[in-house]
Design a protein around this motif. Structure first.
Motif, PDB file in Angstrom:
ATOM      1  N   GLY A 180       1.258   9.003   5.970  1.00  0.00           N
ATOM      2  CA  GLY A 180       1.178  10.288   5.277  1.00  0.00           C
ATOM      3  C   GLY A 180       1.243  10.174   3.764  1.00  0.00           C
ATOM      4  N   THR A 181       1.169   8.966   3.224  1.00  0.00           N
ATOM      5  CA  THR A 181       1.186   8.754   1.777  1.00  0.00           C
ATOM      6  C   THR A 181      -0.010   7.896   1.372  1.00  0.00           C
ATOM      7  N   THR A 182      -0.381   7.996   0.102  1.00  0.00           N
ATOM      8  CA  THR A 182      -1.419   7.132  -0.451  1.00  0.00           C
ATOM      9  C   THR A 182      -0.759   5.938  -1.113  1.00  0.00           C
ATOM     10  N   GLN A 183      -1.093   4.758  -0.646  1.00  0.00           N
ATOM     11  CA  GLN A 183      -0.538   3.529  -1.217  1.00  0.00           C
ATOM     12  C   GLN A 183      -1.687   2.637  -1.678  1.00  0.00           C
ATOM     13  N   TRP A 184      -1.366   1.713  -2.585  1.00  0.00           N
ATOM     14  CA  TRP A 184      -2.403   0.939  -3.270  1.00  0.00           C
ATOM     15  C   TRP A 184      -2.254  -0.547  -3.012  1.00  0.00           C
ATOM     16  N   ILE A 185      -3.407  -1.191  -2.871  1.00  0.00           N
ATOM     17  CA  ILE A 185      -3.464  -2.645  -2.721  1.00  0.00           C
ATOM     18  C   ILE A 185      -4.537  -3.206  -3.644  1.00  0.00           C
ATOM     19  N   ARG A 186      -4.297  -4.405  -4.133  1.00  0.00           N
ATOM     20  CA  ARG A 186      -5.356  -5.167  -4.798  1.00  0.00           C
ATOM     21  C   ARG A 186      -5.648  -6.373  -3.930  1.00  0.00           C
ATOM     22  N   ILE A 187      -6.936  -6.589  -3.646  1.00  0.00           N
ATOM     23  CA  ILE A 187      -7.390  -7.685  -2.787  1.00  0.00           C
ATOM     24  C   ILE A 187      -8.140  -8.678  -3.667  1.00  0.00           C
TER      25      ILE A 187
ATOM     26  N   MET B 153     -13.579 -14.427  -8.896  1.00  0.00           N
ATOM     27  CA  MET B 153     -13.201 -14.021  -7.555  1.00  0.00           C
ATOM     28  C   MET B 153     -14.399 -13.430  -6.818  1.00  0.00           C
ATOM     29  N   THR B 154     -14.641 -13.933  -5.606  1.00  0.00           N
ATOM     30  CA  THR B 154     -15.654 -13.305  -4.765  1.00  0.00           C
ATOM     31  C   THR B 154     -15.200 -11.911  -4.344  1.00  0.00           C
ATOM     32  N   ILE B 155     -13.893 -11.758  -4.122  1.00  0.00           N
ATOM     33  CA  ILE B 155     -13.297 -10.470  -3.775  1.00  0.00           C
ATOM     34  C   ILE B 155     -12.272 -10.129  -4.855  1.00  0.00           C
ATOM     35  N   ASP B 156     -12.394  -8.951  -5.448  1.00  0.00           N
ATOM     36  CA  ASP B 156     -11.409  -8.494  -6.431  1.00  0.00           C
ATOM     37  C   ASP B 156     -11.509  -6.977  -6.521  1.00  0.00           C
ATOM     38  N   THR B 157     -10.793  -6.299  -5.640  1.00  0.00           N
ATOM     39  CA  THR B 157     -10.900  -4.847  -5.557  1.00  0.00           C
ATOM     40  C   THR B 157      -9.522  -4.203  -5.570  1.00  0.00           C
ATOM     41  N   LEU B 158      -9.463  -3.004  -6.148  1.00  0.00           N
ATOM     42  CA  LEU B 158      -8.266  -2.167  -6.134  1.00  0.00           C
ATOM     43  C   LEU B 158      -8.565  -0.994  -5.216  1.00  0.00           C
ATOM     44  N   GLU B 159      -7.754  -0.821  -4.174  1.00  0.00           N
ATOM     45  CA  GLU B 159      -8.071   0.173  -3.147  1.00  0.00           C
ATOM     46  C   GLU B 159      -6.854   1.015  -2.800  1.00  0.00           C
TER      47      GLU B 159
ATOM     48  N   PHE C 149      -6.483 -18.442  -0.048  1.00  0.00           N
ATOM     49  CA  PHE C 149      -6.238 -17.237   0.745  1.00  0.00           C
ATOM     50  C   PHE C 149      -6.975 -16.054   0.122  1.00  0.00           C
ATOM     51  N   THR C 150      -7.226 -15.055   0.931  1.00  0.00           N
ATOM     52  CA  THR C 150      -7.538 -13.728   0.414  1.00  0.00           C
ATOM     53  C   THR C 150      -6.198 -13.019   0.265  1.00  0.00           C
ATOM     54  N   VAL C 151      -5.773 -12.798  -0.976  1.00  0.00           N
ATOM     55  CA  VAL C 151      -4.410 -12.372  -1.273  1.00  0.00           C
ATOM     56  C   VAL C 151      -4.350 -10.859  -1.426  1.00  0.00           C
ATOM     57  N   ILE C 152      -3.361 -10.243  -0.766  1.00  0.00           N
ATOM     58  CA  ILE C 152      -3.157  -8.801  -0.826  1.00  0.00           C
ATOM     59  C   ILE C 152      -1.889  -8.522  -1.627  1.00  0.00           C
ATOM     60  N   TYR C 153      -2.054  -7.883  -2.778  1.00  0.00           N
ATOM     61  CA  TYR C 153      -0.933  -7.420  -3.599  1.00  0.00           C
ATOM     62  C   TYR C 153      -0.730  -5.945  -3.286  1.00  0.00           C
ATOM     63  N   TRP C 154       0.483  -5.566  -2.905  1.00  0.00           N
ATOM     64  CA  TRP C 154       0.729  -4.219  -2.370  1.00  0.00           C
ATOM     65  C   TRP C 154       1.845  -3.529  -3.125  1.00  0.00           C
ATOM     66  N   ASP C 155       1.549  -2.354  -3.664  1.00  0.00           N
ATOM     67  CA  ASP C 155       2.588  -1.473  -4.191  1.00  0.00           C
ATOM     68  C   ASP C 155       3.064  -0.578  -3.052  1.00  0.00           C
ATOM     69  N   GLN C 156       4.276  -0.832  -2.570  1.00  0.00           N
ATOM     70  CA  GLN C 156       4.801  -0.136  -1.406  1.00  0.00           C
ATOM     71  C   GLN C 156       5.140   1.322  -1.722  1.00  0.00           C
ATOM     72  N   ARG C 157       5.496   2.022  -0.683  1.00  0.00           N
ATOM     73  CA  ARG C 157       6.046   3.365  -0.825  1.00  0.00           C
ATOM     74  C   ARG C 157       7.214   3.327  -1.820  1.00  0.00           C
TER      75      ARG C 157
END
Length: 333
Positions: free
Chosen positions: A13-20, A1-7, A58-66
């Motif tokens: 008002g909350t901290t949420q996480w995505i992997r790109i 992956m050219t892009i593979d980050t956990l952010e 695609f540049t895929v966004i995996y999201w752990d929601q609130r």
């Protein structure tokens, strides 16, 4: 992956996480919104790559929601769970992605995640290139009654005394507690109405296994995720039971592709057909997956991948007109 980050990002008002994840930085962005309520998404990155291979296009966004997954870290991240708050979160994330990548985002939502995507697209259509809904929660009353009637009638036909006893004990919908909801879903799943060839137990084991195997979850994350599912469900069930998108969201100013499994017993096809016929949208399609229940993206992954590739623009999405709205800011992991 050219892009593979956990952010981590600050949203509402909350901290949420995505992997790109993506193979080419020039590819359009695809946000995946998980079904639930309460199920995480980042843990699905390995399985989705294997089944769908979306990162090549695609540049895929995996999201752990609130209220789920890594986004349960911190007490403030476990509060304020509502359809309205989660819709605002979705809009804020889409804003963030527009500013980060400079283009509209394709959105693929699954079940309750499709509903969130639809509400977000309704509020800020300028952020969404195309909305793809999979087994979308449309009519809460019809969904509850349909799933319950299917499970109870199947239990009686098969002389399954345990299932019959448990379903008769909770009675017909609305099912507003996590225990009632879980009972209904368990037997609808066991009788083939959610994912063909799977039971409630095998899906639960698969979820835990995916969390444990993922490098993105600590032991504490796994425990919080499993415990948080019922908490998030309990907070959202009253809203889900009374949901009626035909009344609250009759128009969407974005292209819409509705994916529906023929054997779906928890998001009825009749409700999808009614909504597709009345929805006002610049372009809309209802696509049937004949060999699927509630999870066509997992049951017929090749067909689902081809559908997404078919709606993808060749290289670049159109620029979007800047519009106001609260934007999330980058947070430190």
């Amino acid at each position: 992956m050219t892009i593979d980050t956990l952010e981590a990002i600050e949203v509402g008002g909350t901290t949420q996480w995505i992997r790109i994840r993506g193979a080419e930085t020039s590819n359009p962005v695809l946000l995946l919104i998980q079904q639930g309520p309460g199920l995480p998404m980042i843990n699905e990155a390995r399985r989705f790559k294997h089944l769908l291979g979306l990162e090549q296009a695609f540049t895929v966004i995996y999201w752990d929601q609130r209220g789920c997954g890594r986004s349960l870290r911190g007490r403030q991240n476990r509060a304020g769970i509502s359809l309205e708050a989660m819709t605002r979160d979705t809009v804020s994330l889409l804003d963030f992605l527009r500013d980060r990548f400079g283009a509209k985002t394709y959105v693929a939502g699954f079940s309750f995640g499709a509903t969130l995507g639809a509400y977000a697209a309704g509020q800020r259509p300028g952020l969404v290139a195309t909305l793809v809904t999979v087994g979308m929660d449309i009519d809460g009353a019809a969904a509850g009654s349909g799933a319950y009637d299917f499970a109870l009638s199947t239990a009686r036909e098969r002389s399954h005394r345990r299932a019959t006893r448990q379903l008769e004990a909770i009675g017909p919908p609305p099912h507003l507690t996590s225990k009632q909801f879980t009972t209904r879903v368990r037997w609808a799943t066991n009788f083939g109405g959610v994912t063909t060839g799977e039971t409630y137990a095998t899906l639960a084991r698969g979820l835990v296994a995916s969390l444990v195997r993922s490098p993105d979850y600590s032991a504490g994350d796994v425990i919080r995720t499993v415990h948080g599912i019922s908490t998030t469900q309990a907070a959202l069930l009253p809203e889900l039971a009374s949901m009626d998108l035909a009344r609250t969201l009759p128009r969407l100013d974005v292209p819409v592709v509705m994916v529906q499994g023929r054997h779906d017993q928890v998001a009825p096809g009749a409700a999808a057909q009614r909504y597709a016929s009345t929805l006002q949208a610049p372009d809309k399609r209802l696509v049937w997956f004949d060999n699927s229940a509630h999870t066509p993206h997992l049951e017929e992954p090749g067909k689902f991948r081809d559908l997404l590739l078919g709606i993808r623009e060749p290289r670049m999405q159109q620029d979007v007109t800047a519009d106001s709205g609260q934007q999330p800011r980058q947070a430190q992991p």
